[in-house]
Motif scaffolding. Structure first.
Motif, PDB file in Angstrom:
ATOM      1  N   PHE A  67       0.838  -1.187   0.000  1.00 13.25           N
ATOM      2  CA  PHE A  67       0.000   0.000   0.000  1.00 13.25           C
ATOM      3  C   PHE A  67       0.876   1.241   0.000  1.00 13.25           C
ATOM      4  O   PHE A  67       1.945   1.266   0.618  1.00 13.25           O
ATOM      5  CB  PHE A  67      -0.927   0.021   1.222  1.00 13.25           C
ATOM      6  CG  PHE A  67      -2.123  -0.859   1.054  1.00 13.25           C
ATOM      7  CD1 PHE A  67      -3.247  -0.404   0.375  1.00 13.25           C
ATOM      8  CD2 PHE A  67      -2.119  -2.149   1.552  1.00 13.25           C
ATOM      9  CE1 PHE A  67      -4.342  -1.222   0.198  1.00 13.25           C
ATOM     10  CE2 PHE A  67      -3.217  -2.973   1.382  1.00 13.25           C
ATOM     11  CZ  PHE A  67      -4.336  -2.510   0.704  1.00 13.25           C
ATOM     12  N   VAL A  68       0.385   2.257  -0.693  1.00 17.96           N
ATOM     13  CA  VAL A  68       1.065   3.549  -0.776  1.00 17.96           C
ATOM     14  C   VAL A  68       0.027   4.619  -0.449  1.00 17.96           C
ATOM     15  O   VAL A  68      -1.087   4.591  -0.990  1.00 17.96           O
ATOM     16  CB  VAL A  68       1.631   3.790  -2.190  1.00 17.96           C
ATOM     17  CG1 VAL A  68       2.255   5.169  -2.301  1.00 17.96           C
ATOM     18  CG2 VAL A  68       2.627   2.710  -2.561  1.00 17.96           C
ATOM     19  N   GLU A  69       0.369   5.532   0.444  1.00 18.26           N
ATOM     20  CA  GLU A  69      -0.494   6.681   0.690  1.00 18.26           C
ATOM     21  C   GLU A  69       0.003   7.818  -0.183  1.00 18.26           C
ATOM     22  O   GLU A  69       1.159   8.224  -0.088  1.00 18.26           O
ATOM     23  CB  GLU A  69      -0.483   7.113   2.151  1.00 18.26           C
ATOM     24  CG  GLU A  69      -1.404   8.294   2.402  1.00 18.26           C
ATOM     25  CD  GLU A  69      -1.445   8.766   3.847  1.00 18.26           C
ATOM     26  OE1 GLU A  69      -2.389   9.489   4.184  1.00 18.26           O
ATOM     27  OE2 GLU A  69      -0.539   8.409   4.611  1.00 18.26           O
ATOM     28  N   LEU A  70      -0.877   8.327  -1.047  1.00 18.42           N
ATOM     29  CA  LEU A  70      -0.544   9.418  -1.955  1.00 18.42           C
ATOM     30  C   LEU A  70      -1.234  10.691  -1.490  1.00 18.42           C
ATOM     31  O   LEU A  70      -2.438  10.681  -1.197  1.00 18.42           O
ATOM     32  CB  LEU A  70      -0.983   9.092  -3.378  1.00 18.42           C
ATOM     33  CG  LEU A  70      -0.300   7.903  -4.045  1.00 18.42           C
ATOM     34  CD1 LEU A  70      -0.989   7.561  -5.360  1.00 18.42           C
ATOM     35  CD2 LEU A  70       1.173   8.184  -4.265  1.00 18.42           C
ATOM     36  N   THR A  71      -0.469  11.773  -1.418  1.00 18.59           N
ATOM     37  CA  THR A  71      -1.043  13.064  -1.043  1.00 18.59           C
ATOM     38  C   THR A  71      -0.554  14.119  -2.029  1.00 18.59           C
ATOM     39  O   THR A  71       0.493  13.977  -2.652  1.00 18.59           O
ATOM     40  CB  THR A  71      -0.645  13.478   0.390  1.00 18.59           C
ATOM     41  OG1 THR A  71       0.779  13.550   0.468  1.00 18.59           O
ATOM     42  CG2 THR A  71      -1.168  12.495   1.419  1.00 18.59           C
ATOM     43  N   GLY A  72      -1.310  15.171  -2.150  1.00 18.42           N
ATOM     44  CA  GLY A  72      -0.990  16.280  -3.038  1.00 18.42           C
ATOM     45  C   GLY A  72      -2.272  16.999  -3.377  1.00 18.42           C
ATOM     46  O   GLY A  72      -3.202  17.043  -2.569  1.00 18.42           O
ATOM     47  N   THR A  73      -2.335  17.550  -4.585  1.00 14.64           N
ATOM     48  CA  THR A  73      -3.541  18.256  -5.000  1.00 14.64           C
ATOM     49  C   THR A  73      -3.994  17.756  -6.373  1.00 14.64           C
ATOM     50  O   THR A  73      -3.217  17.204  -7.144  1.00 14.64           O
ATOM     51  CB  THR A  73      -3.312  19.781  -5.073  1.00 14.64           C
ATOM     52  OG1 THR A  73      -2.265  20.062  -5.988  1.00 14.64           O
ATOM     53  CG2 THR A  73      -2.984  20.344  -3.693  1.00 14.64           C
ATOM     54  N   LEU A  74      -5.275  17.984  -6.637  1.00 12.31           N
ATOM     55  CA  LEU A  74      -5.878  17.630  -7.913  1.00 12.31           C
ATOM     56  C   LEU A  74      -6.439  18.908  -8.525  1.00 12.31           C
ATOM     57  O   LEU A  74      -7.289  19.578  -7.917  1.00 12.31           O
ATOM     58  CB  LEU A  74      -6.992  16.597  -7.716  1.00 12.31           C
ATOM     59  CG  LEU A  74      -7.663  16.060  -8.973  1.00 12.31           C
ATOM     60  CD1 LEU A  74      -6.664  15.280  -9.824  1.00 12.31           C
ATOM     61  CD2 LEU A  74      -8.837  15.157  -8.595  1.00 12.31           C
ATOM     62  N   HIS A  75      -5.938  19.270  -9.704  1.00 10.18           N
ATOM     63  CA  HIS A  75      -6.470  20.419 -10.437  1.00 10.18           C
ATOM     64  C   HIS A  75      -7.729  19.952 -11.158  1.00 10.18           C
ATOM     65  O   HIS A  75      -7.706  18.942 -11.874  1.00 10.18           O
ATOM     66  CB  HIS A  75      -5.437  20.933 -11.443  1.00 10.18           C
ATOM     67  CG  HIS A  75      -5.969  21.990 -12.341  1.00 10.18           C
ATOM     68  ND1 HIS A  75      -5.793  21.959 -13.702  1.00 10.18           N
ATOM     69  CD2 HIS A  75      -6.685  23.109 -12.092  1.00 10.18           C
ATOM     70  CE1 HIS A  75      -6.384  23.008 -14.245  1.00 10.18           C
ATOM     71  NE2 HIS A  75      -6.931  23.727 -13.288  1.00 10.18           N
ATOM     72  N   ILE A  76      -8.833  20.670 -10.964  1.00 10.41           N
ATOM     73  CA  ILE A  76     -10.125  20.292 -11.545  1.00 10.41           C
ATOM     74  C   ILE A  76     -10.660  21.484 -12.332  1.00 10.41           C
ATOM     75  O   ILE A  76     -10.718  22.605 -11.815  1.00 10.41           O
ATOM     76  CB  ILE A  76     -11.125  19.889 -10.444  1.00 10.41           C
ATOM     77  CG1 ILE A  76     -10.565  18.713  -9.640  1.00 10.41           C
ATOM     78  CG2 ILE A  76     -12.484  19.555 -11.051  1.00 10.41           C
ATOM     79  CD1 ILE A  76     -11.349  18.388  -8.388  1.00 10.41           C
ATOM     80  N   LEU A  77     -11.039  21.229 -13.568  1.00  8.87           N
ATOM     81  CA  LEU A  77     -11.578  22.273 -14.432  1.00  8.87           C
ATOM     82  C   LEU A  77     -12.849  21.762 -15.098  1.00  8.87           C
ATOM     83  O   LEU A  77     -12.849  20.682 -15.697  1.00  8.87           O
ATOM     84  CB  LEU A  77     -10.555  22.653 -15.514  1.00  8.87           C
ATOM     85  CG  LEU A  77     -11.016  23.624 -16.592  1.00  8.87           C
ATOM     86  CD1 LEU A  77     -11.320  24.999 -16.010  1.00  8.87           C
ATOM     87  CD2 LEU A  77      -9.969  23.720 -17.694  1.00  8.87           C
ATOM     88  N   PHE A  78     -13.936  22.530 -14.980  1.00  6.77           N
ATOM     89  CA  PHE A  78     -15.193  22.271 -15.682  1.00  6.77           C
ATOM     90  C   PHE A  78     -15.538  23.508 -16.498  1.00  6.77           C
ATOM     91  O   PHE A  78     -15.515  24.623 -15.965  1.00  6.77           O
ATOM     92  CB  PHE A  78     -16.363  22.033 -14.711  1.00  6.77           C
ATOM     93  CG  PHE A  78     -16.357  20.713 -14.038  1.00  6.77           C
ATOM     94  CD1 PHE A  78     -16.900  19.603 -14.664  1.00  6.77           C
ATOM     95  CD2 PHE A  78     -15.827  20.572 -12.769  1.00  6.77           C
ATOM     96  CE1 PHE A  78     -16.907  18.375 -14.025  1.00  6.77           C
ATOM     97  CE2 PHE A  78     -15.830  19.356 -12.135  1.00  6.77           C
ATOM     98  CZ  PHE A  78     -16.374  18.250 -12.762  1.00  6.77           C
ATOM     99  N   VAL A  79     -15.856  23.336 -17.772  1.00  5.54           N
ATOM    100  CA  VAL A  79     -16.376  24.420 -18.597  1.00  5.54           C
ATOM    101  C   VAL A  79     -17.724  23.939 -19.113  1.00  5.54           C
ATOM    102  O   VAL A  79     -17.796  22.959 -19.858  1.00  5.54           O
ATOM    103  CB  VAL A  79     -15.426  24.768 -19.756  1.00  5.54           C
ATOM    104  CG1 VAL A  79     -16.034  25.881 -20.612  1.00  5.54           C
ATOM    105  CG2 VAL A  79     -14.054  25.164 -19.231  1.00  5.54           C
ATOM    106  N   THR A  80     -18.783  24.610 -18.688  1.00  2.57           N
ATOM    107  CA  THR A  80     -20.142  24.195 -19.029  1.00  2.57           C
ATOM    108  C   THR A  80     -20.832  25.304 -19.809  1.00  2.57           C
ATOM    109  O   THR A  80     -20.823  26.457 -19.383  1.00  2.57           O
ATOM    110  CB  THR A  80     -20.950  23.869 -17.761  1.00  2.57           C
ATOM    111  OG1 THR A  80     -20.286  22.823 -17.055  1.00  2.57           O
ATOM    112  CG2 THR A  80     -22.367  23.440 -18.097  1.00  2.57           C
TER     113      THR A  80
END
Length: 178
Positions: A67-80
């Motif tokens: 098992f690996v614990e991954l941390t950081g950020t997720l860039h999320i973009l929605f264009v509607t």
């Protein structure tokens, strides 16, 4: 079923649920304002979300996995865009940024990279498509874990699925992803 097969089924279900939830939330929010609009309107949501997840990497430790614990950020973009006929068109983009972790047993360092992109189009009936590439790249030989999915579904105005494609793969590789 082997460990990679079990992991494939679990990862596939989680990814599908996340994408479905996001698509439905966008659709509910957008359709709630559609009747009030007389012309096309575009809304952009661009944000960063912290990530903290546990991933089993079956390739690690010579195939014994860890098992690996991954941390950081997720860039999320929605264009509607809501067009002047009440149609909804959404493009989305998810990209890990600075995601890293450490193997619980070996202490090996891992990096999480990749991108998920897709689209949703609907009015009465809908279609959605996405491509997901998530890579967990480990130090040392043989512990790079790659998840890839191409997904598309079309539903007509009667609620019938008229097209459906779901190509999903999970691989262990000794070299970085091409």
């Amino acid at each position: 079923m082997d460990r990679i097969g079990n992991l494939t089924s679990s990862a596939k279900l989680v990814l599908w649920r996340i994408i479905s939830l996001i698509a439905m939330l966008v659709l509910i929010g957008v359709l709630g304002v559609a009747p009030a609009l007389a012309q096309a309107t575009t809304v952009t949501d661009n944000f960063i979300e912290p990530i903290d997840l546990f991933v089993f990497v079956p390739c690690a430790r010579g195939g014994a996995g860890e098992f690996v614990e991954l941390t950081g950020t997720l860039h999320i973009l929605f264009v509607t865009t809501i067009d002047d006929n009440g149609g909804v068109h959404t493009k989305f983009h998810f990209q890990p940024q600075g995601i890293s972790g450490t193997g619980f047993i070996t202490g090996d360092k891992y990096q999480g990279t990749g991108v998920t992109q897709g689209s949703f189009n609907g009015k009465v009936g809908f279609e959605t498509t996405f491509v997901n590439n998530f890579k967990i790249i480990g130090q040392g030989p043989g512990n790079n874990f790659l998840i890839h999915e191409n997904f598309h579904v079309t539903v007509d105005k009667n609620g019938e699925v008229t097209a459906s494609v779901d190509n999903f793969s999970v691989k262990c590789k000794s070299a970085s992803y091409p």
